[in-house]
Design a protein around this motif. Structure first.
Motif, PDB file in Angstrom:
ATOM      1  N   ALA A   1       0.790   7.068  -4.736  1.00  0.00           N
ATOM      2  CA  ALA A   1       0.295   6.779  -3.389  1.00  0.00           C
ATOM      3  C   ALA A   1       1.322   5.992  -2.576  1.00  0.00           C
ATOM      4  O   ALA A   1       1.515   6.246  -1.377  1.00  0.00           O
ATOM      5  N   MET A   2       2.014   5.057  -3.218  1.00  0.00           N
ATOM      6  CA  MET A   2       3.001   4.230  -2.526  1.00  0.00           C
ATOM      7  C   MET A   2       4.194   5.070  -2.058  1.00  0.00           C
ATOM      8  O   MET A   2       4.654   4.958  -0.918  1.00  0.00           O
TER       9      MET A   2
ATOM     10  N   LEU B   1       4.295   8.354  -1.577  1.00  0.00           N
ATOM     11  CA  LEU B   1       3.865   9.314  -0.557  1.00  0.00           C
ATOM     12  C   LEU B   1       3.662   8.636   0.795  1.00  0.00           C
ATOM     13  O   LEU B   1       4.004   9.209   1.835  1.00  0.00           O
ATOM     14  N   LYS B   2       3.118   7.424   0.792  1.00  0.00           N
ATOM     15  CA  LYS B   2       2.930   6.693   2.046  1.00  0.00           C
ATOM     16  C   LYS B   2       4.271   6.395   2.692  1.00  0.00           C
ATOM     17  O   LYS B   2       4.448   6.521   3.919  1.00  0.00           O
ATOM     18  N   SER B   3       5.249   5.999   1.881  1.00  0.00           N
ATOM     19  CA  SER B   3       6.586   5.722   2.396  1.00  0.00           C
ATOM     20  C   SER B   3       7.214   6.977   2.994  1.00  0.00           C
ATOM     21  O   SER B   3       7.873   6.926   4.044  1.00  0.00           O
TER      22      SER B   3
ATOM     23  N   SER C   1      13.652   8.430   1.880  1.00  0.00           N
ATOM     24  CA  SER C   1      12.285   8.648   1.396  1.00  0.00           C
ATOM     25  C   SER C   1      12.160  10.007   0.708  1.00  0.00           C
ATOM     26  O   SER C   1      11.407  10.146  -0.260  1.00  0.00           O
TER      27      SER C   1
ATOM     28  N   VAL D   1       5.600   9.639   4.255  1.00  0.00           N
ATOM     29  CA  VAL D   1       4.904  10.002   5.495  1.00  0.00           C
ATOM     30  C   VAL D   1       5.292   9.054   6.627  1.00  0.00           C
ATOM     31  O   VAL D   1       5.564   9.485   7.754  1.00  0.00           O
ATOM     32  N   ASP D   2       5.325   7.756   6.349  1.00  0.00           N
ATOM     33  CA  ASP D   2       5.656   6.765   7.381  1.00  0.00           C
ATOM     34  C   ASP D   2       7.048   6.995   7.957  1.00  0.00           C
ATOM     35  O   ASP D   2       7.289   6.759   9.153  1.00  0.00           O
TER      36      ASP D   2
ATOM     37  N   LEU E   1      -1.702  14.335  -5.576  1.00  0.00           N
ATOM     38  CA  LEU E   1      -2.317  14.026  -4.288  1.00  0.00           C
ATOM     39  C   LEU E   1      -3.503  14.939  -3.993  1.00  0.00           C
ATOM     40  O   LEU E   1      -4.613  14.481  -3.735  1.00  0.00           O
TER      41      LEU E   1
ATOM     42  N   ASP F   1      -1.273   4.746  -8.410  1.00  0.00           N
ATOM     43  CA  ASP F   1      -0.874   3.778  -7.383  1.00  0.00           C
ATOM     44  C   ASP F   1       0.578   3.993  -6.961  1.00  0.00           C
ATOM     45  O   ASP F   1       0.916   3.889  -5.774  1.00  0.00           O
TER      46      ASP F   1
END
Length: 283
Positions: free
Chosen positions: A84-85, A87-89, A110, A91-92, A59, A81
């Motif tokens: 990124a997926m 890490l987004k999960s 997560s 953070v969300d 990252l 990719d």
């Protein structure tokens, strides 16, 4: 006069023969690296030979960013990719509005997912024969690492060299367990609880119950690294066994902002080290 001259000569000689050490840095991605990077830069500026090992996909840890320290890159088994997926999960999960119970479950799931990803990072590094041979032949004097995902302690133990930990804290109070530091449930609240050190009786009971649950839900975080350690060292090794070899624990917090708690002699507070020094406001 002769005494002053002798002291002066000793100082000159000590400066002449003094040289920096050889430091291996095993960082952790994300904000952990953003906090550690200025320290790594400063170590290099002070004359130390610093080598940082980085995964090919990350990252914030970019191998091609401008730096003076040495960077060694090892390949990753997943694409950018996928990183990124995940890490987004992760953070969300911390910002979705939901009930307290659902929040714990979502964050827990997560966190397990991102822990698996970082575990694969570490496994790739330890199984990379060329990189491990380079590290063994590097004659490093110390490993500087954030032990959140256990890879740094594993590398230090594998190379049989001391380690310095740079961290904010470890899940489930593992930092206290590894250092045999007292962590009284009467005034040291557990993870997920928003209590202060001045708890009511009900909050203390809840604190004890959460501590009991930690023995169950914390196990998956560390079990995979313990299995990897058993594979590497051909012997059963617990997380606490690996962490307890840390020579110095540089703790990125301070009692000015948090409640007081017991600490061990090798724990050093460096809270605020990751804060940028801003210019003073004009009149």
């Amino acid at each position: 006069f002769y005494q002053c001259t002798g002291i002066f000569l000793l100082l000159i000689l000590s400066l002449t023969f003094a040289e920096g050490g050889k430091i291996l840095v095993v960082p952790q991605d994300g904000s952990h690296w953003l906090s550690l990077r200025p320290v790594v830069v400063k170590l290099h500026q002070n004359g130390h030979d610093v080598v940082v090992v980085l995964p090919s996909t990350s990252l914030h840890m970019k191998p091609k960013e401008p730096q003076n320290y040495t960077v060694k890159v090892y390949p990753m088994p997943y694409a950018e990719d996928h990183l990124a997926m995940v890490l987004k999960s992760f953070v969300d999960a911390h910002f979705i509005e939901q009930s307290f119970l659902n929040m714990i479950i979502t964050i827990y799931q997560s966190t397990l997912e991102i822990s698996k990803l970082f575990f694969n990072n570490c496994k790739s590094l330890l199984h990379n024969k060329d990189m491990m041979q380079y590290l063994r032949e590097g004659k490093f004097e110390v490993v500087l690492t954030d032990p959140t995902q256990m890879c740094g302690p594993l590398i230090a133990e594998r190379l049989s060299i001391p380690s310095v930990y740079f961290l904010r804290g470890l899940p489930c109070g593992m930092d206290s367990d590894a250092t045999q530091c007292p962590s009284p449930l009467s005034y040291v609240p557990r993870f997920f609880l928003s209590s202060s050190d001045n708890m009511t009786f009900t909050q203390r009971v809840k604190n004890v119950l959460v501590r009991m649950l930690e023995f169950i839900y914390c196990k998956p975080f560390f079990a995979q690294f313990e299995e990897l350690a058993a594979e590497v060292f051909q012997n059963k090794v617990t997380t606490a066994d690996l962490l307890k070899h840390g020579s110095v624990w540089l703790m990125r917090y301070d009692f000015v902002f948090e409640f007081p708690r017991p600490v061990m002699p090798n724990m050093v507070f460096i809270g605020g080290i990751n804060c940028d020094q801003k210019k003073k406001l004009s009149q």
